[in-house]
Structures are given as C-alpha cells and as structure tokens.
Design a protein around this motif. Sequence first.
Motif, mmCIF file in Angstrom:
data_model
loop_
_atom_site.group_PDB
_atom_site.id
_atom_site.type_symbol
_atom_site.label_atom_id
_atom_site.label_comp_id
_atom_site.label_asym_id
_atom_site.label_seq_id
_atom_site.Cartn_x
_atom_site.Cartn_y
_atom_site.Cartn_z
ATOM 1 N N ARG A 1 -27.302 -10.289 11.140
ATOM 2 C CA ARG A 1 -26.003 -9.524 11.234
ATOM 3 C C ARG A 1 -25.467 -10.483 12.849
ATOM 4 N N ARG A 2 -26.994 -11.036 13.586
ATOM 5 C CA ARG A 2 -27.099 -11.142 14.970
ATOM 6 C C ARG A 2 -26.485 -12.542 15.021
ATOM 7 N N GLY A 3 -26.684 -13.061 14.152
ATOM 8 C CA GLY A 3 -25.814 -14.124 14.287
ATOM 9 C C GLY A 3 -26.640 -15.614 13.315
ATOM 10 N N ALA A 4 -27.806 -15.134 12.751
ATOM 11 C CA ALA A 4 -28.713 -15.681 12.175
ATOM 12 C C ALA A 4 -28.076 -16.606 10.367
ATOM 13 N N ALA A 5 -28.351 -17.479 10.462
ATOM 14 C CA ALA A 5 -28.138 -17.972 8.437
ATOM 15 C C ALA A 5 -29.639 -17.875 8.104
ATOM 16 N N ILE A 6 -29.826 -17.067 6.685
ATOM 17 C CA ILE A 6 -31.053 -16.369 6.316
ATOM 18 C C ILE A 6 -31.406 -16.982 4.429
ATOM 19 N N ALA A 7 -32.349 -17.742 4.726
ATOM 20 C CA ALA A 7 -32.526 -18.417 3.655
ATOM 21 C C ALA A 7 -34.329 -17.516 3.198
ATOM 22 N N ARG A 8 -34.123 -17.383 1.911
ATOM 23 C CA ARG A 8 -35.253 -16.439 1.544
ATOM 24 C C ARG A 8 -35.494 -17.003 0.216
ATOM 25 N N LEU A 9 -37.263 -17.583 0.774
ATOM 26 C CA LEU A 9 -37.316 -18.918 -0.332
ATOM 27 C C LEU A 9 -38.682 -18.895 -0.864
ATOM 28 N N SER A 10 -38.910 -18.813 -2.091
ATOM 29 C CA SER A 10 -40.483 -19.099 -2.681
ATOM 30 C C SER A 10 -40.939 -20.076 -2.945
ATOM 31 N N VAL A 11 -42.661 -20.036 -2.554
ATOM 32 C CA VAL A 11 -42.862 -21.758 -3.213
ATOM 33 C C VAL A 11 -43.394 -21.317 -4.856
#
Length: 337
Positions: free
Chosen positions: A45-55
């Motif tokens: 919401r504050r302008g960041a692109a979010i990636a949720r990554l698992s390894v």
Amino acid sequence: MTGTNHETGLRVVPVADVPAWDEAVWAQGRGTIFSASGWGTYKARRGAAIARLSVVDEAGDLLGLAQVQTRRRGPARQLYVQGGPLLTDKGERQGEAVTRALLAHLALRPLDLAVVDFARAESPGAVLGLLATGFRPVTTAARHTLEVDLTRGLDAIQAEMEPRWRKALRKAERNAGLTARFLDDPAERLAAFDAFATMYDALKTRKGFSNDFDAAAYRDLAAGDPRHVILEIREGDEPCLVRIAHLSRDRFTDFFTASTERAKANAAAYLAVWSFLRRGAEAGCRVFDFGGIDPANNRGVYDFKRGLTRAVAASGPLWLYGRHRLVTAAAGAMLAR
C-alpha cells in the motif's frame, strides 16, 4: 516456480497463497509480524512490490522464507527483507545455500542493493549465510533497545525498577478512574486504532517530529491481526492512551503508543507498560522488548524506559549486498550516519 539453482541444488518458489504463507511463517520459532503477509500488504500500500519466496530442496522440503519488498529509485532497485530470511530447522544447516539461491533468483543488477533487517529474528544459520555470501553489516547507535527478562517473574522486576517508576505505577494503580483493557472485539480494536491515529498525529505536531508511518494504511491490518496486542487506557469515559505491541513465540515487543496530555498527569504510560509485562508473562514470552531507544535524540522516552530496565541489547545491524563494492560502500556510509 523457478528451476533448480545449479550452484545450490535448491529451488526458489514464489508463494501466492497468503494463508499458506502465514502458516509457514508462524510455524517457525522466529516468525514475526515483519515476515507475515500483513506487513507485506502494508508495504504494498506504501508503494513496494512484494514477493513472498520459499526455498525448497530437491525433496520439496521447506528450508527458508523471505518476503521481499522492492522499490525502484531511478535506474536502481532496493530489495528489502524484514524479519528474515527465516530458516526452518532443516534450513538452518544450509543457510549459505538458501541465501545464494535467493540472490540468484533476485538477479541483482549493477546498481541494485539488497538490504536485510532481521528485526530480532536472526538465527545462526541465517547470519552465517549472509556473511558467507558477502553481505556487509552496518549499524548505528539507534539500533539498540532495552529488554525485560520476563522469566524472572514480575515481583523481581518490580523490585528492581527505579523508585520513580514504582511510585508512578502505584499512583496509576490507585486511580479508580483509570482503566486498562486489552481489546479483542474487532469493532473496539478499530475504534481504538482510530483514537491512536488521532493522538499520534497530535503528538507529532506537539513534539515536532515526522516519520513515514501511515496509520490509515495500517489500520485494518493491525486491528484484524490477533498478534497485534492493542491496549486502551481510559480515564473515566475518555481514552487517554493507546499502546500497541506485537507478539511472537517468545518476544512481546512494544510497537507504537500515543496519548493525550492527560496521560502525563495520571501516569497512564506506566500502567500500560506494566500491563504489557503481565500480558507477556501470561502468554509465555521470555522477553519484553521496549522496541528501541534513541537516547541522543529522544531523551524523554529513553529516561522513561530506563526507569524500568537497563538491560540494553543491540537490535542487530542492517545487512547490505550489492554486485559492486562501491554501491554497498556508498549505501553503508549513508546508513551509518
């Protein structure tokens, strides 16, 4: 899904299922709100692109988790991981491989900068992974906090607090018109957060400071997450203080507070923190974390916290990584000021 990283034999898998992500985060002993989905939603919401990554390894077993916030600054990107990377028990033995797999997936460009802020969620394997892959630690005086060891019991804690703190606490406890309530009802939590936001804006005006916290963007996330503990103190029918903490498996961490001018006279802040200590002990937390100190620039808040405990602890450095040494060095010099 990405292919197997040839250097490590591990795969980085983007996670689109938000409930599954949160289940994985909170299954880890060091999981915090900063690695959970709500914080990522706030940052989006504050302008960041979010990636949720698992390894994962070749058997498909989970080794690590990283929620990456990406912001563009001209030709460069900043890739920021808060509250992680989190390593599973199996991943703890492969911290370097997990970090290398994440870096390969992120594919940093020449001017990009990766920043890791564990926010007290670091583990030995994760730190060794950063060191082995060339991350540089940078710290400042402000990256320190005060802690209370809750395992010692509340009687021992009260016996060791400064007399001024004990006197103020007793004053608040004797005030029959002063009530402290932890809020569970969704509507009450929203109303209390709105009261907090109003008080917080007034506080910033009164004390002449600013920051980038956006209460409106965080409102529903905090109110809807039971790991955000919301305490409201009223004098009579009027709210005079709202204090918010966040809860992990063994830490109860002070997060935000705001109050009216009446709170100075009625010692509401002392009652609020003592209520937090009780709540943390009841929840089985090992540590109450005051959420940071800045003695040089915010002496009044520091003196208040120091009256309860002098157990200072480093909050940990920021860890920086860039493909070129000059990028990392320039960022490190700026952050260390």
